[in-house]
Design an enzyme around this catalytic site. Structure first.
Site, PDB file in Angstrom:
ATOM      1  N   GLU A   1      35.387  35.021  41.380  1.00  0.00           N
ATOM      2  CA  GLU A   1      35.897  35.806  40.241  1.00  0.00           C
ATOM      3  C   GLU A   1      34.749  36.203  39.306  1.00  0.00           C
ATOM      4  O   GLU A   1      34.709  37.325  38.809  1.00  0.00           O
ATOM      5  CB  GLU A   1      36.959  35.002  39.487  1.00  0.00           C
ATOM      6  CG  GLU A   1      38.208  34.784  40.337  1.00  0.00           C
ATOM      7  CD  GLU A   1      39.308  34.080  39.568  1.00  0.00           C
ATOM      8  OE1 GLU A   1      40.114  34.773  38.954  1.00  0.00           O
ATOM      9  OE2 GLU A   1      39.347  32.828  39.586  1.00  0.00           O
TER      10      GLU A   1
ATOM     11  N   GLU B   1      42.767  29.653  45.803  1.00  0.00           N
ATOM     12  CA  GLU B   1      43.640  28.970  44.821  1.00  0.00           C
ATOM     13  C   GLU B   1      45.043  28.720  45.349  1.00  0.00           C
ATOM     14  O   GLU B   1      45.675  27.728  44.996  1.00  0.00           O
ATOM     15  CB  GLU B   1      43.718  29.795  43.528  1.00  0.00           C
ATOM     16  CG  GLU B   1      42.443  29.810  42.701  1.00  0.00           C
ATOM     17  CD  GLU B   1      41.451  30.870  43.142  1.00  0.00           C
ATOM     18  OE1 GLU B   1      41.626  31.465  44.230  1.00  0.00           O
ATOM     19  OE2 GLU B   1      40.476  31.098  42.400  1.00  0.00           O
TER      20      GLU B   1
END
Ligand code: NAI
Length: 662
Positions: A128, A150
């Site tokens: 990210e 995730e």
């Protein structure tokens, strides 16, 4: 480098002769860079220093890692542990997510070009951060992997990654990355536009510098991808994605993929509102039972990994005796891990089959990487006469399940093997000490129980006889397990060891229900609805009904399970399951033929309860008998050896939760 600033604990920043600022991450006290609030704060401060220094006005900024292990491993998972749905925990989660989001936004808004220079893994929050840079470049080694995993922890990206990944490569490419959490190799990532360049390691740094200096046009997702962001298109695509997810995971068991699809459907990646929706969604998900249990599974997996200390032992040559279903695949697996493997079978046709199957496996695994395919092929050597025994560091016997035959093999092996070699059997039901009886040094023999299919099943039971097997040998074998990328679990030699012992009562209860007239599809669906990867009858068909009967009989004699007559009858009439084309189901070309659905009006919950209770009760007995050291190891073994509902955190954990719920 000039101007190195070292007031930070977890990073250094400096400016090079090209006036490019370098942010080198090296989180203190951790083997890998993990993102916690402190690192975020330091990155913020370092960027402030870079931007406010009046003299510098940098040409650009490069973020890289000071760790050998990789770029960034993701957010610090320890921080998720024990999160409850209380208001204060939710606030805490939200605060951390907002910190991460703000850092990424700050990087994105910098007035000069920014670049993430990635070598090794770049996962979760790490990717990210990379996505908030103008450019991402990686080396081309297969050890470099990019992912947004995730979902495997019951959440989804939370530092703006849902928005930026879709903006970068379009929803049709980004969503599958997030919904599966799978790893991308550098070339795959480059091909799909997630990264900008993929170069040999020796050119990584110079490419990074040149990219900043030349400022090539930034990667943009194609126009067609933007068309998919209109509200009507989002509805259609979201519906399709939900359907795909539903075929793999139920919403009540795994809410995160559905939440991810929802926030995109509602806001779309072109709108900044999706950032806030992402933050709130993750803050809610992180306290769910699913996320908490998946975090538990993450740590259990780490515990198993840590049981194998790679430094103890450096295996180079493995010799496998018996090139059947198991031996052939064990040999191929070890060859794929870079070990030299000799495979011995008295049957030349069996050796031919091993090579054929192995080649198919190598091609599937390494896809188009011809070099790695060739290396694996070179590693695997048929050895009709067993010359490899005398040279190998590890010898694994995998001939058919017969005590005398195995004993005669080990007699020969003990005579010829190097003094330091590990001597192991893959037996699934013969007690270790019985095989070892004929050995001069029975303490050398250890069980190395692989699961079928070897390529898919991560667990490796390391079987030992208490008061006989040498603990040093056990430690070496655990180390070997780690070297071949399996999860080693030490278990006591006892009928069925841990995994088959726990599975068998569950399978037999399924057969009993079938015998009582519950249709096979109802039995299996009840188990899958609980979260098992496969129902007991389909599993029995896959393993082979003759093998189930064999193991069932051993357990009936020793631990008192009850054998349903049906199993005997099926085997007697030659219906052995998948391999014979007929068992509880009909099978064609290794695929289950969809059976006619029979009406059934009984209590499905009761069906589920009966099977699962058997499994949980057997798990408890195994713990009471010290088959494994503790309840966490038992849970880890059952999850990685059977696929037991990971979102329930393991059988002992499920038992505890059920007790607490009363
Ligand atoms: P298999 O019957 O497919 O293969 C046995 C192979 O051993 C055959 O190719 C045979 O030619 C060879 N062989 C027999 N005697 C030999 C000798 N003296 N020297 C050299 N080669 C010899 O058997 P499978 O299913 O691979 O099982 C092997 C072992 O693994 C057994 O102990 C079994 O209990 C265990 N196991 C099996 C699992 C399964 O799902 N099939 C799972 C885990 C363990």
């Amino acid at each position: 480098m000039t101007n190195t600033t070292n007031t930070f604990q977890h990073l250094t920043h400096s400016t090079d002769k090209n006036n490019i600022a370098w942010l080198i991450l090296d989180v203190k006290g951790e083997a890998a860079n993990v993102i916690g609030p402190e690192l975020i704060e330091e990155m913020n401060s370092a960027i402030n220093e870079i931007t406010s220094s009046s003299s510098s006005n940098p040409k650009g900024m490069i973020i890289s890692s000071g760790k050998d292990s990789g770029f960034i491993a993701g957010a610090d998972v320890k921080k998720f542990e024990g999160m409850t749905d209380s208001e204060s925990d939710r606030e805490l989660a939200l605060k951390f997510i907002h910190m991460g989001q703000a850092l990424c936004q700050k990087i994105e808004d910098l007035p000069f070009p920014t670049l993430a220079m990635v070598e090794g893994f770049c996962m979760g929050g790490g990717l990210e951060i990379a996505l908030s840079c103008d450019y991402i470049i990686t080396d081309d080694a297969p050890s470099t992997k990019l992912s947004l995993p995730e979902i495997q922890l019951g959440i989804h990206p939370g530092f703006g990654g849902t928005v930026r990944s879709i903006r970068r490569v379009g929803v049709l490419k980004a969503m599958p990355i997030m919904l599966t959490g799978r790893n991308l190799l550098p070339r795959q990532a480059k091909k799909m536009g997630l990264t900008d360049y993929c170069v040999p390691l020796r050119q990584l740094k110079s490419t990074a510098i040149q990219t900043i200096l030349r400022k090539p046009a930034k990667h943009q997702s194609p126009k067609s991808a933007k068309l998919l962001e209109s509200s009507p298109m989002r509805k259609i695509i979201a519906m399709q994605m939900r359907k795909q997810v539903a075929s793999k995971a139920k919403q009540e068991h795994y809410p995160a993929p559905y939440a991810l699809i929802n926030i995109w459907e509602m806001h779309g990646s072109q709108s900044d509102e999706m950032f806030e929706a992402e933050a709130h969604s993750v803050a809610t998900l992180v306290s769910t039972d699913t996320a908490q249990n998946l975090v538990r599974v993450f740590f259990l997996q780490n515990r198993l990994k840590a049981l194998g200390d790679k430094k103890l032992f450096t295996p180079k040559h493995v010799h496998v005796i018996g090139g059947g279903v198991m031996g052939g695949d064990i040999a191929a697996w070890c060859a794929m891990q870079g070990l030299r493997v000799t495979i011995q079978d008295m049957n030349t046709e069996a050796l031919g089959r091993v090579v054929g199957r192995a080649n198919t496996g190598f091609k599937r695994r390494f896809r188009k990487d011809k070099v790695r395919i060739m290396q694996a092929q070179d590693n695997l050597i048929p050895d009709l006469h067993g010359h490899g025994i005398a040279k190998a560091d590890v010898i694994i016997e995998a001939i058919f399940e017969n005590l005398e035959a195995k004993q005669s093999i080990f007699k020969e092996v003990e005579e010829k093997a190097k003094k330091t070699a590990i001597i192991a059997t893959n037996t699934s039901s013969i007690p270790l000490h019985e095989i070892a009886e004929i050995m001069k040094k029975p303490e050398r023999l250890v069980g190395l129980h692989f699961f079928n299919p070897v390529f898919k099943m991560p667990l490796l039971e390391i079987v030992q006889t208490p008061d006989q097997t040498d603990p040093k040998v056990v430690a070496l074998v655990q180390s070997f397990g780690a070297h071949i990328n399996k999860l080693p679990l030490p278990v006591k030699s006892s009928p069925g060891f841990l995994i088959n012992r726990i599975l068998m009562p569950y399978i037999l209860e399924g057969v009993m229900l079938y015998q009582e007239g519950v249709p096979a599809t109802v039995v299996d669906k009840a188990a899958v609805d609980y979260g098992m990867p496969m129902g007991p009858l389909e599993l029995a068909d896959t393993v082979g009904l003759d093998i189930c009967l064999h193991v069932g009989k051993i357990l009936a004699d020793t631990v008192g399970v009850t054998l349903p007559d049906t199993l005997d009858k099926e085997v007697e009439s030659g219906r052995l399951g998948k391999k014979s084309g007929q068992g509880f189901y009909a099978w064609k070309k290794d695929k289950k033929v969809k059976p006619d659905s029979k009406p059934w009006t009984g209590d499905r919950h009761k069906v589920q309860k009966r099977m699962i209770e058997k499994l949980l009760a057997e798990a408890k007995s195994c713990l009471d008998e010290n088959i494994v050291e503790d309840s966490d190891l038992l849970d880890a073994g059952v999850i990685f050896g059977t696929g037991f509902a990971p979102f329930r955190g393991g059988p002992m954990h499920a038992l505890l939760e059920a007790k607490n719920a009363l």
